[in-house]
Design a protein around this motif. Structure first.
Motif, PDB file in Angstrom:
ATOM      1  N   ARG A  25       0.866  -1.176   0.000  1.00 55.19           N
ATOM      2  CA  ARG A  25       0.000   0.000   0.000  1.00 55.19           C
ATOM      3  C   ARG A  25       0.901   1.224   0.000  1.00 55.19           C
ATOM      4  N   TYR A  26       0.567   2.200  -0.841  1.00 55.14           N
ATOM      5  CA  TYR A  26       1.349   3.421  -0.945  1.00 55.14           C
ATOM      6  C   TYR A  26       0.538   4.602  -0.425  1.00 55.14           C
ATOM      7  N   VAL A  27       1.182   5.485   0.301  1.00 56.88           N
ATOM      8  CA  VAL A  27       0.612   6.776   0.648  1.00 56.88           C
ATOM      9  C   VAL A  27       1.679   7.788   0.274  1.00 56.88           C
ATOM     10  N   LEU A  28       1.420   8.540  -0.794  1.00 48.67           N
ATOM     11  CA  LEU A  28       2.415   9.447  -1.350  1.00 48.67           C
ATOM     12  C   LEU A  28       1.941  10.888  -1.276  1.00 48.67           C
ATOM     13  N   ASN A  29       2.833  11.782  -0.917  1.00 45.50           N
ATOM     14  CA  ASN A  29       2.553  13.206  -1.029  1.00 45.50           C
ATOM     15  C   ASN A  29       2.915  13.622  -2.438  1.00 45.50           C
ATOM     16  N   GLY A  30       2.117  14.477  -3.024  1.00 44.66           N
ATOM     17  CA  GLY A  30       2.386  14.916  -4.380  1.00 44.66           C
ATOM     18  C   GLY A  30       1.946  16.341  -4.607  1.00 44.66           C
ATOM     19  N   LYS A  31       2.282  16.840  -5.789  1.00 51.19           N
ATOM     20  CA  LYS A  31       1.861  18.170  -6.223  1.00 51.19           C
ATOM     21  C   LYS A  31       1.096  18.025  -7.527  1.00 51.19           C
ATOM     22  N   ILE A  32      -0.076  18.597  -7.565  1.00 52.16           N
ATOM     23  CA  ILE A  32      -0.869  18.574  -8.791  1.00 52.16           C
ATOM     24  C   ILE A  32      -0.399  19.720  -9.682  1.00 52.16           C
ATOM     25  N   ARG A  33      -0.022  19.392 -10.901  1.00 53.55           N
ATOM     26  CA  ARG A  33       0.436  20.411 -11.865  1.00 53.55           C
ATOM     27  C   ARG A  33      -0.708  20.966 -12.679  1.00 53.55           C
ATOM     28  N   ASN A  34      -1.668  20.093 -13.026  1.00 53.55           N
ATOM     29  CA  ASN A  34      -2.865  20.598 -13.692  1.00 53.55           C
ATOM     30  C   ASN A  34      -4.022  19.662 -13.405  1.00 53.55           C
ATOM     31  N   ILE A  35      -5.216  20.205 -13.568  1.00 49.15           N
ATOM     32  CA  ILE A  35      -6.422  19.451 -13.262  1.00 49.15           C
ATOM     33  C   ILE A  35      -7.463  19.738 -14.330  1.00 49.15           C
ATOM     34  N   SER A  36      -8.270  18.743 -14.632  1.00 49.70           N
ATOM     35  CA  SER A  36      -9.387  18.898 -15.560  1.00 49.70           C
ATOM     36  C   SER A  36     -10.566  18.136 -14.983  1.00 49.70           C
ATOM     37  N   VAL A  37     -11.659  18.180 -15.681  1.00 50.85           N
ATOM     38  CA  VAL A  37     -12.841  17.443 -15.249  1.00 50.85           C
ATOM     39  C   VAL A  37     -12.558  15.945 -15.190  1.00 50.85           C
ATOM     40  N   SER A  38     -11.701  15.462 -16.085  1.00 45.38           N
ATOM     41  CA  SER A  38     -11.490  14.019 -16.188  1.00 45.38           C
ATOM     42  C   SER A  38     -10.288  13.484 -15.424  1.00 45.38           C
ATOM     43  N   GLY A  39      -9.385  14.368 -14.945  1.00 46.27           N
ATOM     44  CA  GLY A  39      -8.236  13.841 -14.231  1.00 46.27           C
ATOM     45  C   GLY A  39      -7.220  14.899 -13.838  1.00 46.27           C
ATOM     46  N   VAL A  40      -6.066  14.411 -13.369  1.00 44.27           N
ATOM     47  CA  VAL A  40      -5.000  15.293 -12.889  1.00 44.27           C
ATOM     48  C   VAL A  40      -3.633  14.802 -13.354  1.00 44.27           C
ATOM     49  N   HIS A  41      -2.681  15.716 -13.357  1.00 45.91           N
ATOM     50  CA  HIS A  41      -1.271  15.415 -13.607  1.00 45.91           C
ATOM     51  C   HIS A  41      -0.573  15.704 -12.289  1.00 45.91           C
ATOM     52  N   VAL A  42       0.050  14.675 -11.705  1.00 45.47           N
ATOM     53  CA  VAL A  42       0.618  14.774 -10.362  1.00 45.47           C
ATOM     54  C   VAL A  42       2.110  14.441 -10.381  1.00 45.47           C
ATOM     55  N   LEU A  43       2.888  15.215  -9.622  1.00 47.91           N
ATOM     56  CA  LEU A  43       4.299  14.913  -9.398  1.00 47.91           C
ATOM     57  C   LEU A  43       4.411  14.124  -8.104  1.00 47.91           C
ATOM     58  N   VAL A  44       5.074  12.971  -8.146  1.00 51.41           N
ATOM     59  CA  VAL A  44       5.248  12.110  -6.972  1.00 51.41           C
ATOM     60  C   VAL A  44       6.671  11.557  -6.943  1.00 51.41           C
ATOM     61  N   ASP A  45       7.047  10.965  -5.803  1.00 49.97           N
ATOM     62  CA  ASP A  45       8.388  10.411  -5.656  1.00 49.97           C
ATOM     63  C   ASP A  45       8.500   8.944  -6.048  1.00 49.97           C
ATOM     64  N   LYS A  46       7.375   8.261  -6.200  1.00 49.55           N
ATOM     65  CA  LYS A  46       7.408   6.822  -6.464  1.00 49.55           C
ATOM     66  C   LYS A  46       6.509   6.501  -7.654  1.00 49.55           C
ATOM     67  N   ALA A  47       6.982   5.642  -8.513  1.00 50.14           N
ATOM     68  CA  ALA A  47       6.188   5.222  -9.665  1.00 50.14           C
ATOM     69  C   ALA A  47       5.046   4.311  -9.218  1.00 50.14           C
ATOM     70  N   ILE A  48       3.916   4.467  -9.846  1.00 46.91           N
ATOM     71  CA  ILE A  48       2.764   3.590  -9.622  1.00 46.91           C
ATOM     72  C   ILE A  48       2.346   3.064 -10.984  1.00 46.91           C
ATOM     73  N   ASP A  49       2.158   1.777 -11.090  1.00 48.07           N
ATOM     74  CA  ASP A  49       1.844   1.162 -12.380  1.00 48.07           C
ATOM     75  C   ASP A  49       0.515   1.650 -12.948  1.00 48.07           C
ATOM     76  N   PRO A  50       0.479   1.892 -14.267  1.00 47.05           N
ATOM     77  CA  PRO A  50      -0.780   2.227 -14.922  1.00 47.05           C
ATOM     78  C   PRO A  50      -1.829   1.147 -14.636  1.00 47.05           C
ATOM     79  N   GLY A  51      -3.052   1.599 -14.454  1.00 46.92           N
ATOM     80  CA  GLY A  51      -4.151   0.694 -14.137  1.00 46.92           C
ATOM     81  C   GLY A  51      -4.393   0.551 -12.652  1.00 46.92           C
ATOM     82  N   CYS A  52      -3.438   0.967 -11.834  1.00 49.65           N
ATOM     83  CA  CYS A  52      -3.586   0.861 -10.377  1.00 49.65           C
ATOM     84  C   CYS A  52      -4.678   1.817  -9.890  1.00 49.65           C
ATOM     85  N   ARG A  53      -5.537   1.322  -9.013  1.00 52.35           N
ATOM     86  CA  ARG A  53      -6.604   2.138  -8.417  1.00 52.35           C
ATOM     87  C   ARG A  53      -5.994   3.080  -7.384  1.00 52.35           C
ATOM     88  N   VAL A  54      -6.453   4.333  -7.355  1.00 52.26           N
ATOM     89  CA  VAL A  54      -5.922   5.324  -6.422  1.00 52.26           C
ATOM     90  C   VAL A  54      -7.049   6.173  -5.839  1.00 52.26           C
TER      91      VAL A  54
END
Length: 105
Positions: A25-54
């Motif tokens: 289980r991961y709990v990561l602090n991040g910074k959101i660079r941009n946001i839209s109705v459908s999603g976000v672009h986040v800067l984090v310290d650890k990679a999370i595999d595509p498809g992973c639920r968050v």
């Protein structure tokens, strides 16, 4: 990119990203660079595999669920589970809200 469905809004918001895979289980602090109705672009310290639920907890905005759409060099694209009018209104109200006055005392 010009072919995106929803407009991106540049922000620098703190977020907490919680994710689980079959091993940990991961709990990561991040910074959101941009946001839209459908999603976000986040800067984090650890990679999370595509498809992973968050789950994202965005300060002053709320908590949203989704899944990792892409991951590259400490950056995540996270697609929200649902884009709704309520999410749009909430995000835009936070983006357009006047800054809170600074009171050091």
């Amino acid at each position: 990119r010009d072919d995106r469905r929803h407009a991106r809004h540049p922000v620098l918001w703190w977020t907490v990203v919680t994710a689980e895979d079959s091993f940990e289980r991961y709990v990561l602090n991040g910074k959101i660079r941009n946001i839209s109705v459908s999603g976000v672009h986040v800067l984090v310290d650890k990679a999370i595999d595509p498809g992973c639920r968050v789950t994202l907890r965005i300060n002053r905005v709320g908590t949203f669920s989704g899944q990792v759409a892409w991951c590259e060099d400490g950056r995540l694209g996270i697609a929200f589970d649902s884009a709704s009018k309520a999410v749009v209104e909430l995000v835009l109200s936070r983006l357009c809200a006047p800054a809170e006055p600074y009171d050091p005392f």
